[in-house]
Design a protein around this motif. Structure first.
Motif, mmCIF file in Angstrom:
data_model
loop_
_atom_site.group_PDB
_atom_site.id
_atom_site.type_symbol
_atom_site.label_atom_id
_atom_site.label_comp_id
_atom_site.label_asym_id
_atom_site.label_seq_id
_atom_site.Cartn_x
_atom_site.Cartn_y
_atom_site.Cartn_z
ATOM 1 N N ARG A 132 11.367 -20.463 -3.784
ATOM 2 C CA ARG A 132 10.761 -19.582 -4.803
ATOM 3 C C ARG A 132 11.833 -18.753 -5.491
ATOM 4 O O ARG A 132 11.728 -18.445 -6.672
ATOM 5 C CB ARG A 132 9.713 -18.684 -4.152
ATOM 6 C CG ARG A 132 8.632 -19.512 -3.504
ATOM 7 C CD ARG A 132 7.449 -18.686 -3.164
ATOM 8 N NE ARG A 132 6.946 -17.983 -4.329
ATOM 9 C CZ ARG A 132 5.893 -17.225 -4.311
ATOM 10 N NH1 ARG A 132 5.229 -17.069 -3.195
ATOM 11 N NH2 ARG A 132 5.489 -16.611 -5.394
ATOM 12 N N HIS A 142 14.567 -12.197 -10.934
ATOM 13 C CA HIS A 142 15.186 -11.878 -9.672
ATOM 14 C C HIS A 142 14.443 -12.597 -8.550
ATOM 15 O O HIS A 142 15.044 -13.128 -7.631
ATOM 16 C CB HIS A 142 15.145 -10.367 -9.468
ATOM 17 C CG HIS A 142 16.100 -9.892 -8.446
ATOM 18 N ND1 HIS A 142 17.452 -9.851 -8.683
ATOM 19 C CD2 HIS A 142 15.924 -9.482 -7.178
ATOM 20 C CE1 HIS A 142 18.063 -9.411 -7.584
ATOM 21 N NE2 HIS A 142 17.153 -9.176 -6.668
ATOM 22 N N GLY A 143 13.129 -12.576 -8.633
ATOM 23 C CA GLY A 143 12.338 -13.321 -7.661
ATOM 24 C C GLY A 143 11.929 -12.492 -6.469
ATOM 25 O O GLY A 143 12.418 -11.388 -6.238
ATOM 26 N N ILE A 144 10.998 -13.036 -5.680
ATOM 27 C CA ILE A 144 10.516 -12.314 -4.508
ATOM 28 C C ILE A 144 11.588 -12.307 -3.446
ATOM 29 O O ILE A 144 12.509 -13.104 -3.471
ATOM 30 C CB ILE A 144 9.235 -12.978 -3.957
ATOM 31 C CG1 ILE A 144 9.517 -14.439 -3.607
ATOM 32 C CG2 ILE A 144 8.093 -12.856 -4.910
ATOM 33 C CD1 ILE A 144 8.428 -15.040 -2.791
ATOM 34 N N PRO A 145 11.471 -11.379 -2.487
ATOM 35 C CA PRO A 145 12.410 -11.406 -1.367
ATOM 36 C C PRO A 145 12.267 -12.728 -0.599
ATOM 37 O O PRO A 145 11.170 -13.282 -0.544
ATOM 38 C CB PRO A 145 11.962 -10.227 -0.495
ATOM 39 C CG PRO A 145 11.124 -9.378 -1.362
ATOM 40 C CD PRO A 145 10.545 -10.252 -2.406
ATOM 41 N N GLN A 159 9.512 -12.963 1.966
ATOM 42 C CA GLN A 159 8.163 -12.625 1.533
ATOM 43 C C GLN A 159 7.095 -13.480 2.228
ATOM 44 O O GLN A 159 5.993 -13.017 2.496
ATOM 45 C CB GLN A 159 8.053 -12.809 0.026
ATOM 46 C CG GLN A 159 6.715 -12.449 -0.581
ATOM 47 C CD GLN A 159 6.445 -10.958 -0.546
ATOM 48 O OE1 GLN A 159 7.355 -10.167 -0.623
ATOM 49 N NE2 GLN A 159 5.200 -10.590 -0.391
ATOM 50 N N ILE A 204 5.604 -11.856 5.259
ATOM 51 C CA ILE A 204 4.689 -10.740 4.959
ATOM 52 C C ILE A 204 3.349 -11.296 4.488
ATOM 53 O O ILE A 204 2.279 -10.817 4.887
ATOM 54 C CB ILE A 204 5.302 -9.822 3.879
ATOM 55 C CG1 ILE A 204 6.689 -9.369 4.317
ATOM 56 C CG2 ILE A 204 4.417 -8.627 3.642
ATOM 57 C CD1 ILE A 204 7.372 -8.529 3.283
ATOM 58 N N ASP A 205 3.419 -12.332 3.645
ATOM 59 C CA ASP A 205 2.179 -12.942 3.186
ATOM 60 C C ASP A 205 1.372 -13.465 4.360
ATOM 61 O O ASP A 205 0.147 -13.334 4.408
ATOM 62 C CB ASP A 205 2.481 -14.079 2.215
ATOM 63 C CG ASP A 205 3.015 -13.574 0.896
ATOM 64 O OD1 ASP A 205 2.948 -12.357 0.682
ATOM 65 O OD2 ASP A 205 3.475 -14.395 0.096
ATOM 66 N N ILE A 212 1.417 -12.426 7.495
ATOM 67 C CA ILE A 212 0.801 -11.311 8.233
ATOM 68 C C ILE A 212 -0.376 -10.762 7.442
ATOM 69 O O ILE A 212 -1.442 -10.487 7.985
ATOM 70 C CB ILE A 212 1.832 -10.208 8.491
ATOM 71 C CG1 ILE A 212 2.966 -10.743 9.360
ATOM 72 C CG2 ILE A 212 1.182 -9.025 9.164
ATOM 73 C CD1 ILE A 212 4.190 -9.867 9.354
ATOM 74 N N LYS A 213 -0.184 -10.638 6.145
ATOM 75 C CA LYS A 213 -1.260 -10.057 5.340
ATOM 76 C C LYS A 213 -2.506 -10.920 5.359
ATOM 77 O O LYS A 213 -3.612 -10.410 5.475
ATOM 78 C CB LYS A 213 -0.786 -9.875 3.900
ATOM 79 C CG LYS A 213 -1.692 -8.996 3.122
ATOM 80 C CD LYS A 213 -1.810 -9.388 1.705
ATOM 81 C CE LYS A 213 -2.536 -10.698 1.565
ATOM 82 N NZ LYS A 213 -2.706 -11.050 0.162
ATOM 83 N N THR A 214 -2.330 -12.210 5.243
ATOM 84 C CA THR A 214 -3.533 -13.056 5.256
ATOM 85 C C THR A 214 -4.204 -12.986 6.614
ATOM 86 O O THR A 214 -5.425 -13.016 6.708
ATOM 87 C CB THR A 214 -3.184 -14.512 4.934
ATOM 88 O OG1 THR A 214 -2.026 -14.871 5.646
ATOM 89 C CG2 THR A 214 -2.972 -14.714 3.465
ATOM 90 N N LEU A 230 -0.626 -21.717 4.913
ATOM 91 C CA LEU A 230 0.736 -21.253 4.608
ATOM 92 C C LEU A 230 1.716 -21.807 5.629
ATOM 93 O O LEU A 230 2.816 -22.257 5.285
ATOM 94 C CB LEU A 230 0.780 -19.726 4.614
ATOM 95 C CG LEU A 230 0.265 -19.007 3.384
ATOM 96 C CD1 LEU A 230 0.378 -17.505 3.588
ATOM 97 C CD2 LEU A 230 1.050 -19.409 2.155
ATOM 98 N N ARG A 266 2.385 -25.256 4.924
ATOM 99 C CA ARG A 266 3.306 -25.441 3.817
ATOM 100 C C ARG A 266 4.755 -25.260 4.266
ATOM 101 O O ARG A 266 5.679 -25.714 3.604
ATOM 102 C CB ARG A 266 2.991 -24.452 2.701
ATOM 103 C CG ARG A 266 2.085 -25.069 1.685
ATOM 104 C CD ARG A 266 1.659 -24.059 0.657
ATOM 105 N NE ARG A 266 0.255 -24.265 0.345
ATOM 106 C CZ ARG A 266 -0.460 -23.410 -0.339
ATOM 107 N NH1 ARG A 266 0.069 -22.283 -0.754
ATOM 108 N NH2 ARG A 266 -1.715 -23.665 -0.595
#
Lengths: 397, 213, 176, 303
Positions: free
Chosen positions: D27, D37-40, D43, D46-47, D49-51, D225, D228
């Motif tokens: 990404r 710049h793009g996401i860390p 990331q 974190i995604d 954990i969030k889901t 995820l 993926r």
């Protein structure tokens, strides 16, 4: 068994759906052959907040109905209860990507009816903003077009270029999106010092990007494969459906209001009308790209020819409570999508009797889109809509 | 969709089988939303950190503020840097940006979209028109304050707000989430009747179930 | 150019008023029954084949709606606005959708926003912009949008209104 | 045996993390090409954990739940039976003779499971996406299977271990150089199974948002995820073993799989997407011909 029988859906697709005697499509939803699918309003592949109700047979659209009104704010009503000058913050919000055309048309309506003069430099500055608005509109459109078929890279580049133009807008007018720059009698501010050099620098950068975009996008095998021959506009539809602007020019209709009905300072500028034949999605896209390049050239011409000195606005007495004698007028200009028109009726008071906006999307987005959606693959709906350059707030105001 | 579509109806399958469909029970979940209390404080604090650092915006441009979404996600402002991403379906999104004025027609869709999002979910009101109607204060078709219809966590004032303002709004929202103060979904569940009353007062042709999950 | 067309039209129709706005824009007023015929003639005989817009203006004081059809001839680059006065009560007009398919869209909008009926126009009664609207069509002048908005929607307190001219003078030029 | 399973799990853990980081880097590359710049790069965690941290979720039925599970199982299965590092006890995984055939079925397993799950979700976009996905997957399988058959014929074995063993002894022994046709066919097929442009109309954001995962969220989404992260890795490891001589160390594996994945990324950033019937036609033309050429080459010129 012949090939036709074996693949009954092969061959001439325009026969489906069959048309009943009363002119509507013969679609029996209870036969379980069709799917109803809403394309929008919450859909990334839609231009703004509108919806298309699709009836699908397999992967193919057999009927599309446009639903608009999600952005209706009743501008034409609100304008009737505001004074002429108070309407300037309103009009620019009718078409968000290119607010300057609204300001220009509305201001020109007022000038036509009252006879306010615009000084030479004011006119040049108006032409400059209009052309810059066209440039950033096309840049945004290229981004949308690339996005609609999943080419994020070009979308990013185009938006980067658009931000460069918005920077210059900010410098010239103080606003990024809404400028409220064109007022009756001229423009609000004079041009800042050194604007021309900075603009030139940005234009050069944009031109560099356009070279890349041309190679990466318009010479792209996949994009050509996707778009050539899809979404054809018959030249015979141009007048039936009120097609204007690039959509009509791509169908071979040589009509550009900047050239045919020269307004502002366009008569003094040197440019040709871009036309093309066989209006499919690719042709329209490439035509817009060519117009974009011409816009860059036009901005250079405008900055070269603009007089150094002079008033940018003429003195108008009692602007706050401007009274306009009874009368009506229609003013048109050429925005990225085509003919943008304002019809203003004054009744002698401080308030307009009626302001009607003729957005080019009005005809493109409803009648024409509904016609063109039939027999289109569901995956092409998004790019078809983008290629017509519809913008919903113009439809519903 | 119209009200008639919600009535019971007979459906014939392609095989000729008859069966009855009651859309209200079969397609929609009729249960009211319920407040979900966080279980463990420390775990919740960790979760909140993750939530705040991974904001998934729903790609629903409801008003003219949507025009600043593209600069926001593209090179100049690039909100991706802050873990803000874009999601096309409400199921996966957790931040609804109401980008500008809402006509009643859109409000109906926004309510449905909001209810389809899963707890915890956040709402950001963009522009003056979501705060007090802005320049559309006398418009017959737009709502004047968003917080009567949906629980709003952050307002970003301006007409229209610049992308920088939006980025600041994200930072503010992140602070709220990390402090555990962005409990809009639970508030919606607690004051469900009040919200529904307000929504129904404005939306005259209510032709959907009261709660869509 | 335009004069020829107008004199040609005057032979066939009763033109109630002719206002020359500029050299290439003229507004005519024709009675309700003959207006669409005149538009037909303008389209096929005089080449006014580009339909620009159709809209209505509410003259509440006179009890009339004015429908304006603006037609454009792309070859001669002239515009003709055909104005039609119809009664406000029981407002209806002959539909012109057979001339341009896109006129149906304008007529749908007018039906919804002004309540003007165009018998025979396709999908006239489908909701177009508004949803679930009851009462006076909003673009009519007797519909007070401010009063409606104030009573219908939940307002946030604290909004004040100023007269722009005096307010600006107070704020910007207090000494003048 | 128990030891073997433990080692396989360790390598699974390592590789899934590598996959997550790789996704982040991909990404980032997408962003850099678009001048962002793009996401860390972290990331993805974190995604995840969030889901997982979502408080409510909607279940549409058993199959809806099982869809992502099948998908994940397909990815993990594909990974577990592929030797990550040649000749290593630690990263040899559960490779056995004839595993190539098993891998072939694992490839499709996830997609089929997803089809059932997404079908149960009842969302028309999911159903349309799934039909597109299955159609395209089937077309992708054809050149892929041809490439696989070519490799199997060339090395006279259905065991990945043997195939890798046959490619040892220098770069010129790789299938890439001994039979470029099947490698070309296989690498083109790889583009189709990685769901990147121009073959990502299944998950197209604009055309049909967003295909099969439309209704998935919370834990289901987390599973997807993770899939993926693991599935492209497993796929890349498989291709590395088949065509690029396998890996002798974990580092070598990382470099080679990175190169394999980047091939699809670089194609992905420079193309828009095909419609599904166009991509099917495309797969049944160029890669198919290359695959047949490769088999012919193996049969008549190598034996």
């Amino acid at each position: 068994m012949s090939k036709k029988e074996f693949f009954p859906m092969d061959g001439d697709r325009t026969k489906y759906p069959e048309i009943k005697s009363d002119g509507t499509a013969d679609i029996d939803l209870s036969s379980h052959k069709y799917i109803k699918l809403w394309h929008g309003p919450n859909h990334p592949g839609i231009t703004g907040n509108m919806a298309v109700e699709l009836t699908l047979c397999g992967d193919e659209v057999v009927e599309g109905i446009t639903h608009v009104g999600y952005l209706h704010r009743g501008f034409e009503k609100l304008m009737e209860r505001r004074k002429y000058i108070q309407n300037f913050p309103l009009v620019c919000r009718i078409a968000v990507p290119e607010p300057d055309y609204n300001e220009y048309n509305y201001a020109t309506c007022i000038e036509n009816l009252t006879g306010i003069d615009v000084p030479e430099k004011g006119m040049w500055l108006r032409t400059l903003t209009l052309e810059m608005a066209r440039l950033q509109g096309f840049l945004m459109w290229i981004g949308g077009m690339a996005g609609a078929i999943g080419f994020g890279t070009v979308g990013q580049w185009a938006n980067y270029c658009r931000d460069l133009v918005l920077d210059r807008f900010e410098e010239l007018t103080g606003g990024r999106i809404y400028h409220i720059y064109i007022l009756p009698g001229g423009v609000r501010n004079d041009i800042p010092e050194g604007f021309k050099d900075r603009m030139e620098k940005n234009l050069r950068e944009i031109e560099g990007f356009m070279k890349d975009i041309r190679r990466a996008f318009f010479d792209n095998y996949v994009f050509k494969k996707r778009s050539v021959g899809v979404g054809y506009i018959d030249p015979a539809w141009v007048f039936d459906y009120g097609i204007v602007g690039p959509n009509a020019r791509a169908a071979g209709f040589k009509h550009d209001i900047r050239k045919n009905y020269p307004y502002a300072k366009y008569a003094e500028l040197d440019f040709e009308i871009t036309t093309a034949k066989d209006s499919d999605i690719y042709t329209r896209a490439f035509l817009r790209f060519e117009e974009l390049l011409k816009d860059i050239d036009l901005i250079r011409q405008i900055l070269d020819k603009m007089p150094e000195k002079g008033d940018h606005i003429s003195k108008v007495s009692n602007m706050m409570n401007l009274k306009i004698p009874a009368g009506e007028t229609y003013v048109r200009s050429e925005c990225t999508r085509g003919e943008y028109g304002y019809y203003l009726v004054a009744d002698g008071s401080e308030y307009p009797r009626r302001v009607n906006v003729r957005g080019p999307s009005y005809t493109h987005g409803v009648a024409l889109l509904e016609k063109m959606l039939v027999n289109v693959n569901i995956a092409d709906v998004a790019q078809l809509m983008v290629s017509l350059h519809t913008y919903p707030p113009e439809i519903e105001r | 969709m119209s009200l008639e579509d919600l009535n019971k109806k007979q459906i014939v399958s392609p095989d000729g089988e008859h069966f009855e469909v009651d859309p209200m029970n079969d397609y929609f979940c009729q249960d009211r939303p319920e407040e979900v209390k966080p279980v463990n404080k420390i775990v919740e604090r960790f979760y909140n950190w993750a939530r705040s650092e991974s904001l998934w915006i729903l790609g629903f441009g409801t008003g003219c503020g949507a025009i600043e979404m593209r600069p926001l996600m593209t090179p100049r402002f690039d909100a991706y840097r802050f873990g803000v991403q874009w999601r096309p379906t409400p199921r996966q999104a957790n931040l609804l940006i109401v980008s500008g004025y809402l006509s009643t027609k859109t409000l109906k869709r926004v309510i449905r979209v909001y209810e389809q999002m899963q707890n915890p979910k956040f709402v950001m009101g963009l522009g003056s028109c979501t705060i007090n109607g802005g320049m559309y204060f006398d418009s017959y078709n737009t709502i004047k304050r968003l917080d009567y219809y949906l629980p709003v966590d952050v307002y970003v004032a301006g007409c229209m707000p610049r992308p920088e303002a939006l980025l600041a709004g994200f930072e503010e929202l992140k602070k709220l989430i990390k402090a555990g103060k962005a409990e809009g979904a639970n508030e919606y569940a607690n004051k469900f009747d009040w919200y529904k009353k307000n929504q129904k007062e404005v939306i005259r042709d209510w032709d959907m179930p009261d709660y869509n999950w | 150019m335009l004069e020829n067309i107008i004199s040609e039209l005057e032979k066939q129709f009763q033109l109630e008023a002719v206002d020359h706005n500029s050299s290439d824009l003229v507004f005519l007023t024709i009675d309700r029954d003959h207006a669409v015929m005149a538009i037909d003639l303008l389209k096929w005989k005089f080449g006014y084949k580009h339909f620009v817009l159709l809209t209505a203006v509410d003259f509440l004081e006179e009890g009339k709606f004015q429908l304006t059809y603006i037609l454009n001839n792309p070859d001669t680059k002239t515009d003709i606005g055909v104005r039609v006065r119809i009664d406000r009560e029981d407002a209806n007009m002959v539909s012109a959708h057979h001339l341009w398919p896109t006129v149906a869209t304008y007529q749908r909008e007018l039906k919804e926003m002004f309540g003007i009926d165009f018998p025979g126009s396709p999908r006239l009664n489908d909701p177009f912009i508004l949803e679930g609207w009851e009462g006076t069509p909003p673009y009519r002048r007797d519909f007070d949008t401010k009063a409606f908005a104030a009573s219908f929607y939940h307002q946030r307190e604290g909004r004040t209104t100023n007269d722009p001219a005096t307010y600006m003078k107070e704020k910007l030029y207090p000494n003048e | 045996m128990g030891e073997k399973i433990l080692f396989a799990l360790i390598s699974l853990f390592l590789t899934i993390n590598y996959g997550f980081l790789m996704n982040g880097v991909i990404r980032k590359i997408y962003a850099r090409v678009g001048r962002r710049h793009g996401i860390p790069f972290y990331q993805m965690y974190i995604d995840l954990i969030k889901t997982l941290a979502l408080r409510t979720n909607i279940r549409h039925g058993t199959m809806f739940y099982l869809g992502p599970v099948f998908r994940f199982a397909g990815g993990v299965g594909l990974f577990l039976f592929t030797p990550v590092v040649f000749g290593s006890a630690m990263f040899g995984n559960l490779s056995f003779s004839g595993d190539v055939l098993l891998l072939l079925s694992f490839q499709f397993f996830g997609t089929l499971g997803m089809a059932l799950g997404a079908g149960e979700s009842g969302h028309p976009n999911a159903a349309i996406g799934v039909t597109r996905g299955l159609a395209q997957m089937t077309a992708v399988e054809v050149p892929f299977v041809l490439a696989l058959m070519g490799v199997a014929i060339q090395y006279d074995s259905l065991s990945l271990h043997d195939i890798v063993a046959a490619q040892q002894g220098g770069i010129m022994h790789w299938t890439l150089f001994t039979n470029p046709f099947i490698v070309a066919a296989g690498m083109l097929a790889l583009l189709g199974s990685f769901m990147r442009p121009p073959f990502d109309v299944v998950l197209a954001g604009q055309e049909i948002p967003i295909g099969p995962p439309t209704e998935y969220h919370s834990n289901y989404m987390a599973l997807m995820l993770s899939n993926r992260a693991i599935f492209p890795m497993a796929k890349a490891i498989l291709f590395m073993n088949l065509f690029f001589g396998g890996a002798n160390t974990y580092w070598e594996m990382m470099i080679k799989t990175f190169a394999v994945v980047m091939w699809s990324v670089f194609v992905g950033v420079s193309f828009p997407r095909f419609r599904v019937e166009q991509s099917i036609r495309w797969f049944l033309r160029v890669p198919l011909i290359l695959g047949i050429l490769g088999i012919v080459y193996v049969q008549f010129f190598m034996s």
